[in-house]
Scaffold this motif. Sequence first.
Motif, PDB file in Angstrom:
ATOM      1  N   PHE A 400       0.832  -1.205   0.000  1.00 35.63           N
ATOM      2  CA  PHE A 400       0.000   0.000   0.000  1.00 35.63           C
ATOM      3  C   PHE A 400       0.866   1.255   0.000  1.00 35.63           C
ATOM      4  O   PHE A 400       1.982   1.258   0.547  1.00 35.63           O
ATOM      5  N   GLU A 401       0.330   2.302  -0.573  1.00 33.98           N
ATOM      6  CA  GLU A 401       0.948   3.626  -0.478  1.00 33.98           C
ATOM      7  C   GLU A 401       0.299   4.367   0.680  1.00 33.98           C
ATOM      8  O   GLU A 401      -0.924   4.510   0.735  1.00 33.98           O
ATOM      9  N   ASP A 402       1.113   4.828   1.623  1.00 34.86           N
ATOM     10  CA  ASP A 402       0.600   5.475   2.837  1.00 34.86           C
ATOM     11  C   ASP A 402       0.112   6.886   2.530  1.00 34.86           C
ATOM     12  O   ASP A 402       0.801   7.658   1.855  1.00 34.86           O
ATOM     13  N   LEU A 403      -1.070   7.239   3.058  1.00 30.19           N
ATOM     14  CA  LEU A 403      -1.683   8.544   2.792  1.00 30.19           C
ATOM     15  C   LEU A 403      -1.900   9.319   4.084  1.00 30.19           C
ATOM     16  O   LEU A 403      -1.971   8.744   5.180  1.00 30.19           O
ATOM     17  N   LEU A 404      -2.043  10.622   3.950  1.00 34.69           N
ATOM     18  CA  LEU A 404      -2.446  11.492   5.056  1.00 34.69           C
ATOM     19  C   LEU A 404      -3.492  12.454   4.501  1.00 34.69           C
ATOM     20  O   LEU A 404      -3.150  13.405   3.791  1.00 34.69           O
ATOM     21  N   ASN A 405      -4.780  12.192   4.805  1.00 30.22           N
ATOM     22  CA  ASN A 405      -5.869  12.984   4.263  1.00 30.22           C
ATOM     23  C   ASN A 405      -6.404  13.981   5.285  1.00 30.22           C
ATOM     24  O   ASN A 405      -6.106  13.887   6.481  1.00 30.22           O
ATOM     25  N   PHE A 406      -7.221  14.924   4.817  1.00 33.11           N
ATOM     26  CA  PHE A 406      -7.860  15.886   5.701  1.00 33.11           C
ATOM     27  C   PHE A 406      -8.845  15.171   6.633  1.00 33.11           C
ATOM     28  O   PHE A 406      -9.522  14.232   6.229  1.00 33.11           O
ATOM     29  N   HIS A 407      -8.916  15.665   7.878  1.00 32.96           N
ATOM     30  CA  HIS A 407      -9.903  15.129   8.822  1.00 32.96           C
ATOM     31  C   HIS A 407     -11.284  15.716   8.580  1.00 32.96           C
ATOM     32  O   HIS A 407     -12.282  15.143   9.017  1.00 32.96           O
ATOM     33  N   MET A 408     -11.336  16.852   7.905  1.00 32.03           N
ATOM     34  CA  MET A 408     -12.620  17.510   7.639  1.00 32.03           C
ATOM     35  C   MET A 408     -13.106  17.166   6.242  1.00 32.03           C
ATOM     36  O   MET A 408     -12.309  16.972   5.317  1.00 32.03           O
ATOM     37  N   THR A 409     -14.419  17.095   6.101  1.00 35.87           N
ATOM     38  CA  THR A 409     -15.016  16.746   4.824  1.00 35.87           C
ATOM     39  C   THR A 409     -16.396  17.381   4.760  1.00 35.87           C
ATOM     40  O   THR A 409     -16.721  18.270   5.553  1.00 35.87           O
ATOM     41  N   SER A 410     -17.216  16.938   3.851  1.00 41.50           N
ATOM     42  CA  SER A 410     -18.595  17.421   3.728  1.00 41.50           C
ATOM     43  C   SER A 410     -19.554  16.245   3.871  1.00 41.50           C
ATOM     44  O   SER A 410     -19.171  15.082   3.698  1.00 41.50           O
ATOM     45  N   GLY A 411     -20.806  16.550   4.172  1.00 42.44           N
ATOM     46  CA  GLY A 411     -21.804  15.505   4.276  1.00 42.44           C
ATOM     47  C   GLY A 411     -21.999  14.757   2.971  1.00 42.44           C
ATOM     48  O   GLY A 411     -22.265  13.553   2.963  1.00 42.44           O
ATOM     49  N   GLU A 412     -21.838  15.459   1.861  1.00 42.93           N
ATOM     50  CA  GLU A 412     -21.998  14.819   0.562  1.00 42.93           C
ATOM     51  C   GLU A 412     -20.937  13.748   0.353  1.00 42.93           C
ATOM     52  O   GLU A 412     -21.237  12.629  -0.087  1.00 42.93           O
ATOM     53  N   GLU A 413     -19.669  14.079   0.662  1.00 43.35           N
ATOM     54  CA  GLU A 413     -18.594  13.115   0.455  1.00 43.35           C
ATOM     55  C   GLU A 413     -18.625  12.001   1.491  1.00 43.35           C
ATOM     56  O   GLU A 413     -18.378  10.833   1.170  1.00 43.35           O
ATOM     57  N   ASN A 414     -18.916  12.338   2.724  1.00 48.02           N
ATOM     58  CA  ASN A 414     -18.845  11.371   3.818  1.00 48.02           C
ATOM     59  C   ASN A 414     -20.015  10.381   3.793  1.00 48.02           C
ATOM     60  O   ASN A 414     -19.850   9.220   4.178  1.00 48.02           O
ATOM     61  N   TYR A 415     -21.176  10.840   3.344  1.00 45.05           N
ATOM     62  CA  TYR A 415     -22.374   9.990   3.396  1.00 45.05           C
ATOM     63  C   TYR A 415     -23.003   9.772   2.012  1.00 45.05           C
ATOM     64  O   TYR A 415     -23.076   8.636   1.525  1.00 45.05           O
ATOM     65  N   GLU A 416     -23.453  10.855   1.408  1.00 42.03           N
ATOM     66  CA  GLU A 416     -24.300  10.740   0.218  1.00 42.03           C
ATOM     67  C   GLU A 416     -23.632   9.978  -0.915  1.00 42.03           C
ATOM     68  O   GLU A 416     -24.220   9.060  -1.500  1.00 42.03           O
ATOM     69  N   ARG A 417     -22.403  10.339  -1.258  1.00 50.94           N
ATOM     70  CA  ARG A 417     -21.733   9.696  -2.391  1.00 50.94           C
ATOM     71  C   ARG A 417     -21.316   8.263  -2.073  1.00 50.94           C
ATOM     72  O   ARG A 417     -20.989   7.498  -2.975  1.00 50.94           O
ATOM     73  N   MET A 418     -21.322   7.918  -0.783  1.00 48.08           N
ATOM     74  CA  MET A 418     -21.020   6.541  -0.378  1.00 48.08           C
ATOM     75  C   MET A 418     -22.300   5.748  -0.105  1.00 48.08           C
ATOM     76  O   MET A 418     -22.249   4.635   0.410  1.00 48.08           O
ATOM     77  N   ARG A 419     -23.475   6.341  -0.384  1.00 47.64           N
ATOM     78  CA  ARG A 419     -24.774   5.693  -0.230  1.00 47.64           C
ATOM     79  C   ARG A 419     -25.101   5.376   1.236  1.00 47.64           C
ATOM     80  O   ARG A 419     -25.812   4.422   1.551  1.00 47.64           O
ATOM     81  N   VAL A 420     -24.562   6.185   2.150  1.00 45.89           N
ATOM     82  CA  VAL A 420     -24.780   5.978   3.581  1.00 45.89           C
ATOM     83  C   VAL A 420     -25.639   7.106   4.130  1.00 45.89           C
ATOM     84  O   VAL A 420     -25.426   8.277   3.786  1.00 45.89           O
ATOM     85  N   GLU A 421     -26.590   6.771   4.972  1.00 46.65           N
ATOM     86  CA  GLU A 421     -27.431   7.765   5.619  1.00 46.65           C
ATOM     87  C   GLU A 421     -26.812   8.155   6.963  1.00 46.65           C
ATOM     88  O   GLU A 421     -26.469   7.290   7.762  1.00 46.65           O
ATOM     89  N   PRO A 422     -26.626   9.462   7.221  1.00 45.98           N
ATOM     90  CA  PRO A 422     -26.094   9.863   8.529  1.00 45.98           C
ATOM     91  C   PRO A 422     -27.034   9.465   9.653  1.00 45.98           C
ATOM     92  O   PRO A 422     -28.252   9.500   9.510  1.00 45.98           O
ATOM     93  N   GLY A 423     -26.462   9.068  10.770  1.00 41.39           N
ATOM     94  CA  GLY A 423     -27.266   8.669  11.917  1.00 41.39           C
ATOM     95  C   GLY A 423     -27.727   7.235  11.891  1.00 41.39           C
ATOM     96  O   GLY A 423     -28.525   6.818  12.732  1.00 41.39           O
TER      97      GLY A 423
END
Length: 586
Positions: A400-423
């Motif tokens: 694997f290639e090791d990554l360091l991503n942002f801890h902050m995101t948006s609801g669209e990226e974190n849930y909607e585009r992954m087909r997950v409902e928050p809560g």
Amino acid sequence: MPVVDVDPDELRELTGHEDLSDDDLKADLFGLGLEFEGETEEGQYQFEFAPDRLDRLSVEGVARSLRYHYGDARGVYVPNTNDPEWTIEVDESVPDERPYVTGAVVRGVDLDEAALESLIQLQEKLHATMGRGRAKGAIGIHDLAMVKGAPLQEGAERSITYRGVDPDGAPFVPLDANDELTPAEVLTEHATGETYADLVADLDRYPAIYDELGLFSFPPVINGKRTEVTTGSRELLVELTGTDQWTIDKMCTIICYALSARGATIEEVEVNYADGATHPSEYGAELVRPNLDVDEKSVAHDRIETLLGVDFEPEEVVDCFERAGLDASYTLGEDVTYEVSIPPYRVDVLHPLDLVDDVGRAYGFDNLEPRYPDVGTVGGRHERSRLEDAVRTSLVGLGFEDLLNFHMTSGEENYERMRVEPGTGGAAVDGAGVFGGGDPVEITEPYSEEYTQLRSWALPSLVMLLERNTHNAYPQDVAEVGFVAERDGDENTSVAESRHVAGAVARRDASYEVAKGRLQALCSDFGVDVETPPTDHPSFIDGRVASVVIDGERAGVIGELHPAVLVEHDLEVPVAAFEFDLDALN
């Protein structure tokens, strides 16, 4: 941090210690946490202020702190107020983007040039700090004699109205101008209007305050010239508008205290939000302002002694609180706890540690005796950090290639585009709900629509990276050991924080078996048992997804990403991925 100009002679006069030398005055102010930055050409002192003590943004506030420091004043002071004779009516046409208003009437004020300059400076410093450049709260101060309030009915209080106005309607003469301008023209033809145009330019209707004669305040941009305050003004109307009722109420309180120190009398106003108008749910639709309620907090005697390293008698602690402008009481027992009253102008006291700081300043930090700690330790890496590095090393060894991503995101990226409902998930490893679907930790005032919350799981960050790297050759095997968070009422901060391990394999032959092989190899490196019982997850293909169970505890999820997720991210190769809680490897 804000720098405030203070006339030393006026400060001595307001403090009641006119014989203080310059060196003694500077030393006493430094003891309060005000750092001397130099002098202006007019001989005024310039002090840099800690941004938490906004009540000291004027010479009146500094003088009040010095009087407490010298013991000339003690305990909580709340100025008396007269019953309201004025009402601020809030119309439902007020823009939703700036719905809240507060205010006060000030009578019997004596404004010489120095007092007027101090008031203007306080107004602008509050705009720059608590008001966030007028975006969160804006202050308008008017000569009350020039405000014509129309009674709502015979015998009732005089009233003004906060309402919305069409950009091209209601012309008025703004400050520093001689001709009438519409609100839209103010934003393009007036220097102040151009400076603050971005705060209202996108609104369909602009916020405005009317009296019987018409518009006299265009918040948060500029006041009308008709109600301009001069040294001849003896009665003032203070009005504030903004996006948060608590913020503008506190800004109003600080101004009222400063004017009260000049001998003025504070008069309440009624604020009535009309049916259909947005009103502060925590206060209701009918308010009486300014809000001079005294807050209450508690702190343990043992905590004060432990943090300051001083053995106090309870009476000494009470004395320190009173010399800090607070009131305190206690009852003797096995554990002494102080119930502390906090004056309304103190916007900085949010935690018991703030109370300990006040005790320390009143006692004198210079009087604290330095000492070595009872236990000597040698600095070293935290065990969790060692574990993270070990996992990263193993992941790199697995290709694997090791990554360091942002801890902050948006609801669209974190849930909607992954087909997950928050809560739809529980805490990260409690076995309930959808992994990664916990309640979001949202940012109250985000600077960008791309970063509105903390991510609840790490896999969306990996998929976003793959989306941005479709122009590069495959295979692309990426992994991250990173921070995630979700709301959890069982935590004392109401936020559950954890570190997750996530890996994704993007290639034409990517499959569940490939991802599981990498996962098993990783777990083998740390001597833990891993099982993968079938489960359901909306981000993965049914029948090709499983829970990650490490040493008998559900810790994550593994599977092949659903085609809808791939299409959403413009990925043309299969992706198999896993994610689990780092602590499961301990």
